[in-house]
Design a protein around this motif. Structure first.
Motif, short mmCIF file in Angstrom:
data_model
loop_
_atom_site.label_atom_id
_atom_site.label_comp_id
_atom_site.label_asym_id
_atom_site.label_seq_id
_atom_site.Cartn_x
_atom_site.Cartn_y
_atom_site.Cartn_z
N GLY A 174 0.73 -1.14 0.10
CA GLY A 174 -0.21 0.12 0.27
C GLY A 174 0.38 1.14 -0.14
N GLU A 175 2.49 1.46 -0.36
CA GLU A 175 3.00 2.45 -0.59
C GLU A 175 2.77 3.19 -1.64
OE1 GLU A 175 6.90 0.76 -0.59
OE2 GLU A 175 6.81 0.02 1.83
N GLU A 214 0.12 6.00 -4.75
CA GLU A 214 -1.28 6.57 -4.88
C GLU A 214 -0.78 6.18 -6.19
OE1 GLU A 214 -2.91 10.11 -4.35
OE2 GLU A 214 -1.19 10.33 -3.53
N PRO A 238 -2.86 6.44 -9.19
CA PRO A 238 -4.35 6.19 -9.80
C PRO A 238 -4.53 5.44 -11.73
CG PRO A 238 -3.65 8.42 -9.65
CD PRO A 238 -2.62 7.52 -9.75
N HIS A 274 2.74 8.07 -7.08
CA HIS A 274 3.37 8.63 -5.79
C HIS A 274 3.68 7.90 -5.34
CE1 HIS A 274 2.40 10.29 -1.98
NE2 HIS A 274 3.36 10.97 -1.88
N HIS A 275 4.73 7.81 -4.40
CA HIS A 275 5.51 7.00 -3.47
C HIS A 275 5.57 8.03 -2.31
CE1 HIS A 275 8.49 3.90 -1.63
NE2 HIS A 275 7.43 3.23 -1.65
N ARG A 276 4.93 7.13 -1.44
CA ARG A 276 4.71 7.72 -0.29
C ARG A 276 5.58 8.14 0.81
NH1 ARG A 276 0.05 4.36 -0.51
NH2 ARG A 276 -2.17 6.10 -1.19
#
Length: 308
Positions: free
Chosen positions: A34-35, A37, A39, A55-57
């Motif tokens: 879940g790292e 974001e 779309p 995007h890698h949080r």
């Protein structure tokens, strides 16, 4: 703003296929955790234009790729990959053709390493377009090949590809006109076409064979027959993208050949070891933005001095 721009030769110099395979493998494990974001990609003009972002949080880094695709044009794919990080003003802009080829090859390398028999050494490549060479490079990186059969409607292009791969990798190559004959008795099959109908029949495949299918990326495209998907263990790159874009999977689901429960995401297969190397196995990919992020991250490490 300082922008570092990389062309094809600079990208190839900075990223080896083994490094790309490792990066994509780790990326899918991070995706499962879940790292990201990420779309679903934007598709315009029925696949003529694509926009993908990730995007890698944990690292506050992001990648955006824009493409135009026209298979009557050479090159068929044109676009850019942009890498950005919060806290740093330098950006990286890379040729999307080369990034796409490397990351698409790398994911087949990850899947082949996971699913193909350890002793696999023969491969059939269907398609001789821009994605083809890196499919072979990636498979060869995880399963050293001794024999490669190439099937393509473009004889001249297939001959040039076979000659180049033979010189680069030391693999015996041969051109085969009929796809059903070409896939017979080989250990690995790689499909890299824009076909709208299945390329071969289930009966032509060996009982223990691994098939990578990366060519079709729209619901109207289809490289694999329903019968193969019903018979095989099926691993996919990402469920949401596959159910929206993979013609093979959409067709097989509608026909009742498979159910959604039969589909195993690559990240799950890597993390949990739920897939056994037995019988026929299939890896179906339509490509997700995280793959491009992994290659852009390798480029950023080399060219911007970043830690990923």
């Amino acid at each position: 703003m300082d922008v570092v721009t990389l062309g094809p030769d600079e990208i190839r110099s900075a990223v080896s296929m083994p490094a790309a395979i490792d990066a994509v493998r780790n990326g899918f494990l991070a995706l499962r955790r879940g790292e990201f974001e990420m779309p679903t990609r934007t598709v315009l003009r029925d696949g003529g234009f694509l926009v993908m972002s990730a995007h890698h949080r944990p690292t506050a880094s992001a990648m955006i790729k824009t493409l135009s695709l026209d298979f009557d044009r050479d090159p068929a794919i044109v676009g850019t990959v942009v890498w950005s990080e919060l806290g740093h003003s330098r950006q990286l802009v890379a040729d999307a053709i080369e990034v796409t080829r490397i990351r698409t090859g790398a994911i087949s390398g990850v899947a082949t390493d996971l699913l193909a028999p350890p002793e696999a050494k023969t491969c059939t490549l269907i398609g001789a377009g821009g994605q083809a060479a890196d499919q072979v490079r990636a498979v060869h990186a995880v399963r050293p090949l001794t024999e490669l059969r190439i099937v393509s409607r473009g004889l001249e292009r297939a001959e040039a590809l076979g000659k180049a791969l033979r010189a680069e990798l030391g693999i015996d190559t041969a051109l085969v006109a009929d796809a059903d004959e070409a896939v017979r008795d080989v250990d690995i099959v790689c499909c890299a076409t824009t076909s709208t109908t299945p390329l071969f029949s289930l009966a032509s495949l060996a009982e223990h064979v691994h098939v990578n299918a990366i060519g079709s990326y729209r619901p109207t495209m289809r490289e694999l027959p329903d019968e193969l998907l019903a018979d095989a263990t099926v691993v996919i790159d990402e469920r949401e993208a596959i159910l929206e874009e993979s013609g093979e999977i959409i067709h097989a689901l509608a026909a009742g050949a498979i159910t959604e429960a039969d589909l195993i995401e690559l990240g799950t297969a890597l993390a949990e070891g739920v897939v056994k190397r037995e019988g026929r196995t299939v890896f179906k990919s339509v490509g997700v933005a995280m793959q491009d992020w992994t290659i852009a991250g390798l480029l950023a490490q080399t060219c911007l001095g970043r830690e990923k």
